[in-house]
Design a protein around this motif. Structure first.
Motif, PDB file in Angstrom:
ATOM      1  N   UNK A   1       8.475  15.658   1.400  1.00 31.50           N
ATOM      2  CA  UNK A   1       7.266  14.932   0.994  1.00 31.50           C
ATOM      3  C   UNK A   1       6.288  15.926   0.376  1.00 31.50           C
ATOM      4  N   UNK A   2       5.693  15.534  -0.756  1.00 33.18           N
ATOM      5  CA  UNK A   2       4.752  16.394  -1.472  1.00 33.18           C
ATOM      6  C   UNK A   2       3.493  15.583  -1.759  1.00 33.18           C
ATOM      7  N   UNK A   3       2.342  16.098  -1.336  1.00 30.85           N
ATOM      8  CA  UNK A   3       1.071  15.421  -1.641  1.00 30.85           C
ATOM      9  C   UNK A   3       0.792  15.552  -3.129  1.00 30.85           C
ATOM     10  N   UNK A   4       0.343  14.459  -3.745  1.00 31.93           N
ATOM     11  CA  UNK A   4       0.076  14.474  -5.181  1.00 31.93           C
ATOM     12  C   UNK A   4      -1.183  13.679  -5.482  1.00 31.93           C
ATOM     13  N   UNK A   5      -2.329  14.168  -5.043  1.00 34.13           N
ATOM     14  CA  UNK A   5      -3.587  13.471  -5.289  1.00 34.13           C
ATOM     15  C   UNK A   5      -3.651  12.174  -4.507  1.00 34.13           C
ATOM     16  N   UNK A   6      -3.879  11.052  -5.216  1.00 33.10           N
ATOM     17  CA  UNK A   6      -3.968   9.761  -4.530  1.00 33.10           C
ATOM     18  C   UNK A   6      -2.608   9.076  -4.416  1.00 33.10           C
ATOM     19  N   UNK A   7      -1.542   9.780  -4.755  1.00 29.31           N
ATOM     20  CA  UNK A   7      -0.182   9.252  -4.631  1.00 29.31           C
ATOM     21  C   UNK A   7       0.640  10.225  -3.793  1.00 29.31           C
ATOM     22  N   UNK A   8       1.850   9.843  -3.490  1.00 25.48           N
ATOM     23  CA  UNK A   8       2.762  10.704  -2.743  1.00 25.48           C
ATOM     24  C   UNK A   8       4.035  10.872  -3.547  1.00 25.48           C
ATOM     25  N   UNK A   9       4.537  12.081  -3.559  1.00 23.07           N
ATOM     26  CA  UNK A   9       5.775  12.387  -4.255  1.00 23.07           C
ATOM     27  C   UNK A   9       6.798  12.768  -3.195  1.00 23.07           C
ATOM     28  N   UNK A  10       7.965  12.152  -3.237  1.00 20.02           N
ATOM     29  CA  UNK A  10       9.073  12.522  -2.352  1.00 20.02           C
ATOM     30  C   UNK A  10      10.217  12.972  -3.232  1.00 20.02           C
ATOM     31  N   UNK A  11      10.719  14.155  -2.932  1.00 24.00           N
ATOM     32  CA  UNK A  11      11.884  14.687  -3.652  1.00 24.00           C
ATOM     33  C   UNK A  11      13.069  14.627  -2.700  1.00 24.00           C
ATOM     34  N   UNK A  12      14.141  13.972  -3.130  1.00 24.37           N
ATOM     35  CA  UNK A  12      15.348  13.854  -2.316  1.00 24.37           C
ATOM     36  C   UNK A  12      16.526  14.469  -3.058  1.00 24.37           C
TER      37      UNK A  12
ATOM     38  N   UNK B   1      10.624  10.291  -6.178  1.00 26.77           N
ATOM     39  CA  UNK B   1       9.881   9.058  -5.965  1.00 26.77           C
ATOM     40  C   UNK B   1       8.395   9.379  -6.070  1.00 26.77           C
ATOM     41  N   UNK B   2       7.674   8.610  -6.847  1.00 25.42           N
ATOM     42  CA  UNK B   2       6.238   8.747  -6.967  1.00 25.42           C
ATOM     43  C   UNK B   2       5.646   7.448  -6.429  1.00 25.42           C
ATOM     44  N   UNK B   3       5.127   7.517  -5.211  1.00 29.01           N
ATOM     45  CA  UNK B   3       4.600   6.323  -4.543  1.00 29.01           C
ATOM     46  C   UNK B   3       3.138   6.173  -4.911  1.00 29.01           C
ATOM     47  N   UNK B   4       2.807   5.062  -5.529  1.00 31.28           N
ATOM     48  CA  UNK B   4       1.454   4.822  -6.014  1.00 31.28           C
ATOM     49  C   UNK B   4       0.624   4.089  -4.960  1.00 31.28           C
ATOM     50  N   UNK B   5      -0.695   4.140  -5.074  1.00 32.42           N
ATOM     51  CA  UNK B   5      -1.573   3.512  -4.077  1.00 32.42           C
ATOM     52  C   UNK B   5      -1.307   2.023  -3.848  1.00 32.42           C
TER      53      UNK B   5
ATOM     54  N   UNK C   1       0.843  -1.199   0.000  1.00 31.88           N
ATOM     55  CA  UNK C   1       0.000   0.000   0.000  1.00 31.88           C
ATOM     56  C   UNK C   1       0.873   1.243   0.000  1.00 31.88           C
ATOM     57  N   UNK C   2       0.257   2.357  -0.309  1.00 32.52           N
ATOM     58  CA  UNK C   2       0.967   3.625  -0.305  1.00 32.52           C
ATOM     59  C   UNK C   2       1.552   3.912   1.078  1.00 32.52           C
ATOM     60  N   UNK C   3       0.793   3.679   2.121  1.00 27.07           N
ATOM     61  CA  UNK C   3       1.236   3.981   3.494  1.00 27.07           C
ATOM     62  C   UNK C   3       2.467   3.166   3.873  1.00 27.07           C
ATOM     63  N   UNK C   4       2.432   1.874   3.585  1.00 30.76           N
ATOM     64  CA  UNK C   4       3.573   1.016   3.915  1.00 30.76           C
ATOM     65  C   UNK C   4       4.787   1.379   3.076  1.00 30.76           C
ATOM     66  N   UNK C   5       4.585   1.587   1.775  1.00 26.90           N
ATOM     67  CA  UNK C   5       5.695   1.942   0.891  1.00 26.90           C
ATOM     68  C   UNK C   5       6.338   3.256   1.314  1.00 26.90           C
TER      69      UNK C   5
END
Length: 163
Positions: free
Chosen positions: A94-105, A120-124, A72-76
């Motif tokens: 960390x950047x909110x991106x709709x139903x996904x999460x974007x992390x810029x490092x 990183x674009x973490x999908x649901x 899941x998105x939360x675990x990932x």
């Protein structure tokens, strides 16, 4: 008139070489480059230069497999954040991106402290799309591909996270 002895000054040459390198660096080396015009959700396309890899690239020389963070998105996200927090010389946001999460490092190289951007674009479903690119220079000697593979290995061996 007194003459100074002719000796070599290797330290002075190194300083001159470093100053020359700094002088030819792009002025925008402190900010991520807006490379490529194509955009796939939160990850821009890689430029033609060989210093970028992405899991969303169709070009074979720039393609890397996406990372698997969990079911899941939360675990990932929890596992990725844990891995990033244990990496040397990295800052992330960390950047909110709709139903996904974007992390810029931003990773800094050990010796010269050059900055490389990793998105990183973490999908649901827990799949993590990734893009790693050097901010300056043309070649990266495979550093971005190695970084993604090291992150993949760290994610695979990271302790399981719970929702």
């Amino acid at each position: 008139m007194r003459h100074l002895p002719t000796t070599h000054f290797p330290a002075a040459r190194q300083v001159i070489a470093l100053l020359t390198l700094l002088a030819i660096m792009p002025a925008n080396a402190d900010t991520p480059q807006a490379e490529g015009s194509a955009m796939h959700e939160a990850l821009p396309a890689c430029p033609d230069a060989p210093h970028c890899v992405s899991s969303l690239e169709a070009r074979e020389d720039k393609y890397v497999e996406p990372l698997r963070g969990g079911d899941s998105l939360t675990i990932a996200e929890a596992r990725l954040v844990s891995v990033l927090d244990n990496q040397p010389r990295v800052d992330w946001t960390r950047i909110e991106a709709g139903d996904a999460t974007h992390i810029h490092a931003v990773f800094r190289t050990r010796l010269m402290r050059f900055r490389d951007d990793v998105d990183f674009w973490i999908q649901p479903d827990g799949m993590i799309q990734v893009r790693s690119s050097s901010r300056i220079g043309y070649h990266d000697m495979g550093a971005n591909r190695r970084r993604v593979e090291q992150l993949r290995e760290a994610l695979e061996t990271a302790p399981p996270a719970t929702e």
